[in-house]
Design an enzyme around this catalytic site. Structure first.
Site, PDB file in Angstrom:
ATOM      1  CD1 TRP A 104      -2.085  -2.188   1.922  1.00  0.00           C
ATOM      2  CD2 TRP A 104      -2.937  -1.338   0.029  1.00  0.00           C
ATOM      3  NE1 TRP A 104      -3.087  -3.032   1.475  1.00  0.00           N
ATOM      4  CE2 TRP A 104      -3.616  -2.542   0.335  1.00  0.00           C
ATOM      5  CE3 TRP A 104      -3.299  -0.632  -1.118  1.00  0.00           C
ATOM      6  CZ2 TRP A 104      -4.642  -3.041  -0.482  1.00  0.00           C
ATOM      7  CZ3 TRP A 104      -4.326  -1.128  -1.926  1.00  0.00           C
ATOM      8  CH2 TRP A 104      -4.971  -2.319  -1.602  1.00  0.00           C
ATOM      9  CG  ASP A 173      -3.204   3.802   4.206  1.00  0.00           C
ATOM     10  OD1 ASP A 173      -4.272   3.624   4.836  1.00  0.00           O
ATOM     11  OD2 ASP A 173      -2.893   3.156   3.180  1.00  0.00           O
ATOM     12  CE  LYS A 197      -8.625  -3.392   3.877  1.00  0.00           C
ATOM     13  NZ  LYS A 197      -7.606  -2.459   3.441  1.00  0.00           N
TER      14      LYS A 197
HETATM   15  C1  LIG Z   1      -7.096  -1.977   2.057  1.00  0.00           C
HETATM   16  C2  LIG Z   1      -6.064  -0.923   2.164  1.00  0.00           C
HETATM   17  C3  LIG Z   1      -5.989   0.124   1.225  1.00  0.00           C
HETATM   18  C4  LIG Z   1      -6.899   0.227   0.027  1.00  0.00           C
HETATM   19  O1  LIG Z   1      -8.118   0.705   0.401  1.00  0.00           O
HETATM   20  P1  LIG Z   1      -9.273   1.024  -0.675  1.00  0.00           P
HETATM   21  O2  LIG Z   1     -10.330   1.574   0.205  1.00  0.00           O
HETATM   22  O3  LIG Z   1      -9.616  -0.276  -1.321  1.00  0.00           O
HETATM   23  O4  LIG Z   1      -8.734   2.010  -1.646  1.00  0.00           O
HETATM   24  C5  LIG Z   1      -5.023   1.082   1.411  1.00  0.00           C
HETATM   25  N1  LIG Z   1      -4.177   1.027   2.465  1.00  0.00           N
HETATM   26  C6  LIG Z   1      -4.219   0.036   3.367  1.00  0.00           C
HETATM   27  C7  LIG Z   1      -3.264   0.040   4.509  1.00  0.00           C
HETATM   28  C8  LIG Z   1      -5.167  -0.966   3.244  1.00  0.00           C
HETATM   29  O5  LIG Z   1      -5.213  -1.957   4.146  1.00  0.00           O
END
Ligand SMILES: *Cc1c(COP(=O)(O)O)cnc(C)c1O
Length: 362
Positions: A104, A173, A197
């Site tokens: 990511w 993030d 998540k």
């Molecule tokens: C799942 C995830 C993403 C992607 O998220 P989307 O909502 O599908 O764009 C980005 N960063 C992390 C750390 C993730 O676990």
């Protein structure tokens, strides 16, 4: 556990707390006495105004945010934040620092590069297949921000203590560990998290922006990509992801009122993770893939002696109502995602299944 429900270790979209799902079901046809579903009411109505305010206030209370933080709800997932962050906060005379800790982070970097912005990779754990969190990093000159991925969902690593940037805003993030532990939000200029998540359904991304960051934003951005527009319009510039915001509010209510806040949640999450890591460390059959000092409390990644056994493990686990244990397709192996909604009971059930599987196949 309710009948027909499994123990769900999916990485994302992931399990939601059962009481939250029940509350959605209870109120779905008639929200707040309106005779309508939350998916049928106006986003300008008093009922929705209460829903979004409550989600904002609970976010602020849980993370102990001061008034200089804006809580926003944006569509496009965490992936849109990969490009919104540099568009808004990286002016042409500055550099942005990124620490690369996996898939990511790599994608976030690629989006900043796509804008032809000046990027410095302050540190990377690519040399060891992203199995650890770097301890040292070097900020570039005139840094606009340092971007990190607080929990690496695919590689199973997590920042324990956040890096000290000496005043350079941190951008994180936090898609896969938001609200899983106590954090000091003060150091962050921007925190973002796709909801699916740990805090809600897919379709909405929580973004928490420190007010001083807003003054960095260039005035030629399209409104839908401008954090100031979301802030000024309280995430209601256009129709927001109403259902997602509603569910986030319910999950945060559960966190506050049933769990008892982030200290408690952190304690429970530590217990769950310890159960699994102790098991991984107790023999030779299972091998954790992340270095011990970098292990994630959200995504426990491990291998079995061979791929055939891994397939058998995932299949037999499913026969025992334990789902979602296959590793990400890019890395293989196995992964148990034990976000907030995964109960201790579910992790204990998984641990005893793992012991049994080892006895039969080890
Ligand atoms: C799942 C995830 C993403 C992607 O998220 P989307 O909502 O599908 O764009 C980005 N960063 C992390 C750390 C993730 O676990």
């Amino acid at each position: 556990m309710k009948q027909n429900r499994i123990f769900n270790f999916n990485a994302g979209p992931a399990a939601l707390p059962t009481p939250v799902l029940e509350e959605i079901r209870e109120s779905f046809l008639n929200i707040a006495g309106s005779g309508m579903s939350v998916t049928e009411i106006s986003h300008r109505s008093k009922i929705f105004d209460d829903i979004i305010n409550e989600a904002i206030e609970r976010t602020k209370r849980l993370l102990k945010l001061k008034d200089n933080f804006k809580v926003l709800f944006i569509q496009g997932g965490a992936s849109l934040q990969f490009i919104m962050a540099p568009m808004n906060f990286l002016s042409d005379n500055k550099t942005a620092d990124y620490i690369n800790t996996g898939t990511w982070a790599t994608k976030a970097i690629a989006q900043a590069e796509f804008l032809k912005k000046d990027i410095n990779i302050a540190a990377s754990s690519a040399d060891k297949n992203f199995s650890y969190i770097p301890k040292q990093f070097n900020l570039g000159k005139n840094s606009a921000y340092l971007h990190i991925t607080s929990n690496n969902t695919i590689k199973g690593t997590q920042w324990d203590k956040f890096p000290d940037t000496g005043g350079v805003p941190l951008i994180a993030d936090m898609s896969s560990d938001i609200m899983s532990r106590v954090i000091n939000a003060e150091k962050f200029g921007l925190i973002y998290a796709g909801a699916q998540k740990n805090i809600g359904p897919a379709g909405v991304c929580l973004a928490i922006v420190r007010e001083d960051m807003l003054s960095e934003i260039p005035d030629n951005l399209p409104p839908m990509l401008n954090y100031s527009v979301y802030s000024d319009k309280k995430s209601l510039y256009n129709t927001p992801p109403c259902f997602g915001i509603y569910v986030i509010g319910l999950v945060l209510k559960w966190l506050e009122e049933t769990i008892g806040g982030l200290e408690k949640m952190e304690e429970i999450n530590r217990k769950k993770a310890n159960l699994l890591y102790n098991l991984l460390d107790s023999g030779e059959f299972y091998k954790g893939t992340a270095q011990k000092d970098s292990r994630s409390k959200m995504n426990v990644t491990f291998r079995l002696p061979n791929e055939e056994l891994e397939q058998k493990f995932v299949a037999q686990a499913m026969e025992n109502n334990l789902g979602g244990l296959k590793g990400h397709r890019s890395v293989g192996g196995c992964r148990a995602s034990i976000y907030n909604a995964a109960t201790i009971e579910s992790v204990e059930t998984l641990a005893s299944f793992m012991k049994e599987f080892e006895t039969k196949n080890g």
